[in-house]
Design an enzyme around this catalytic site. Sequence first.
Site, short mmCIF file in Angstrom:
data_model
loop_
_atom_site.label_atom_id
_atom_site.label_comp_id
_atom_site.label_asym_id
_atom_site.label_seq_id
_atom_site.Cartn_x
_atom_site.Cartn_y
_atom_site.Cartn_z
N GLU A 355 20.76 101.19 -80.53
CA GLU A 355 21.22 99.84 -80.25
C GLU A 355 20.07 98.85 -80.39
O GLU A 355 20.28 97.68 -80.73
CB GLU A 355 21.84 99.75 -78.85
CG GLU A 355 22.64 98.48 -78.63
CD GLU A 355 23.47 98.51 -77.36
OE1 GLU A 355 24.71 98.54 -77.45
OE2 GLU A 355 22.87 98.50 -76.26
N HIS A 386 21.75 127.65 -80.81
CA HIS A 386 22.90 128.48 -81.15
C HIS A 386 24.07 127.64 -81.65
O HIS A 386 25.20 128.12 -81.71
CB HIS A 386 23.31 129.31 -79.94
CG HIS A 386 22.24 130.26 -79.49
ND1 HIS A 386 22.12 131.54 -79.98
CD2 HIS A 386 21.21 130.09 -78.62
CE1 HIS A 386 21.07 132.13 -79.42
NE2 HIS A 386 20.51 131.27 -78.58
N LYS A 501 34.44 93.91 -80.42
CA LYS A 501 35.03 93.32 -79.21
C LYS A 501 36.04 92.24 -79.56
O LYS A 501 37.12 92.15 -78.97
CB LYS A 501 33.94 92.73 -78.32
CG LYS A 501 33.12 93.73 -77.53
CD LYS A 501 32.13 93.00 -76.63
CE LYS A 501 31.30 93.95 -75.80
NZ LYS A 501 30.34 93.21 -74.94
#
Length: 537
Positions: A355, A386, A501
């Site tokens: 960000e 793994h 937004k």
Amino acid sequence: MEFRMSKTSPSHFFNYSASKKLQELAKHPLDLTKELTPERVTQYVAEAGGFKLLYGTERVTNDVLAALKQLSEESHALDKMNRMQDGEVMNFIERFPSENRPALHTATRDLFDYPRTAKKAQEAAQLAKAELEKLRQFLEKNDQNYHFTDLVTVAIGGSDLGPRAHYHALEHLLKPGHHVHFISNVDPDDVAGVFRKIPDLKRTLVAVVSKSGTTLETATNEELVREKFRQAGLDPKKHFVSITMPGTPMDNQEQYLKTFYMWDWIGGRYSTTSMCGALMLSFAFGINTFWEFLKGAHEMDRIALETNLNKNLPLLAALLGIWNRNFLDYPTVALIPYSQALLRYTAHIQQVDMESNGKHIDQQGIMTNFHTGPIIWGEPGTNSQHSFFQLIHQGTATVPVSIIAFKENLYGEDLEFQGTTSQEKLLSNLFAQSLALATGQISENPNKTFLGNRPTNILLAKKLTPYTLGALLSFFENKVAFQGFIWGINSFDQEGVQLGKVLANRLINEFANQRKKTKPSSFAIGEAYLKHLDHFS
């Protein structure tokens, strides 16, 4: 209005003389499959503040390091760090509307030896200290009455990720009888799931965190949580506290038992050492533990001002990252903590880094002609060995790996099995991964061939404590800031979240219009998305 996105920045980064040197050096980078020796592992180490940064398995030479240091000098990285910690305006884009404010999160821990002398930094530190005293009194009263035993935090983004990651890191220090719960996602199942775990609402405190006081997801979740209290016959005001800026809708004595303040010079992803983290971490572990956390962060802030590169761990790490990103062209970094307590830490640093430095314009508003922030991802080791380490070892993309490790475990509980303890097995694995990624393996069987030259570095400390955790946070915050300073971008805003937004609000209005059945659609493409939901009616 003409936007200058077609132009690229003419005046920095690749035009630095150090960048030109590094471009030449990158044509023939160090071959770790041939050059990794015990002497190199011993020599390429930086040490400060109880940490060692082992970088012998990075593809750097002394010439590369000298050019990287020159790059930091030409870009005035240390000067910019000093200016940031002094409270100068660092969050800006020239000639375009921007937030135009300081990035003074370091002031929230500038409460110990050798404080900053600049007026703005001192004023900010005094504000932070006053809030800590207010918090101390609030928690002292609660402990005396043994009233609230559970805390629910309602937040999102940096107000959630940072505090949550650090809560998990210190969970072994949880005060007896105390429990903390986190709500962030606007998905209603997040609230519902948390409230199935709370034993007694009468003894539950809710901390709502929003700097603006208007964050949609947080406001929505707050109302859901308030309704849970009302349904239980409880007055929400007696259970809710807010953390916000002065003067916001959440700075409201009629709605909250108490309000704690943060300020516009603290970005969400940099807010863990502010009240965003202070209330929850102090409730869970005690304010003295939080104080130690602040001390560690403050010490690493001071280390970030060191002129000796081999003692300035955040700057050195930033430069190694720039070498990998801009000159060796590696687009991603795997951040692997070899500590189960840091199971949510990569998610927090992912936000801090991506960000902050996921930007395509410089601070003059001009499109960059170079890469900026890398993709950050990862999971704790050894579990990650793994799962995705197969790709890191034998995939077609080179993925640099940054490892966090500690000599000692947290609980002091371990067992010798087959000649070694679990902690020794953990440490053996992380060192082995670094070695294997660097040197590779040649085999007549191509399926067992490892090409090597996968760079790694290891940040090593004795033990994960509140102090070292604070220093670790500051290390990454300052590393990211240094990279932004060198790239000449604004690491302290986040315009990238805004467009989504705006469109989300239009879709929310579309849902509301459909429910009312009064307004025709004003957002045709949004309506087209929503029609897909009709299939499931």
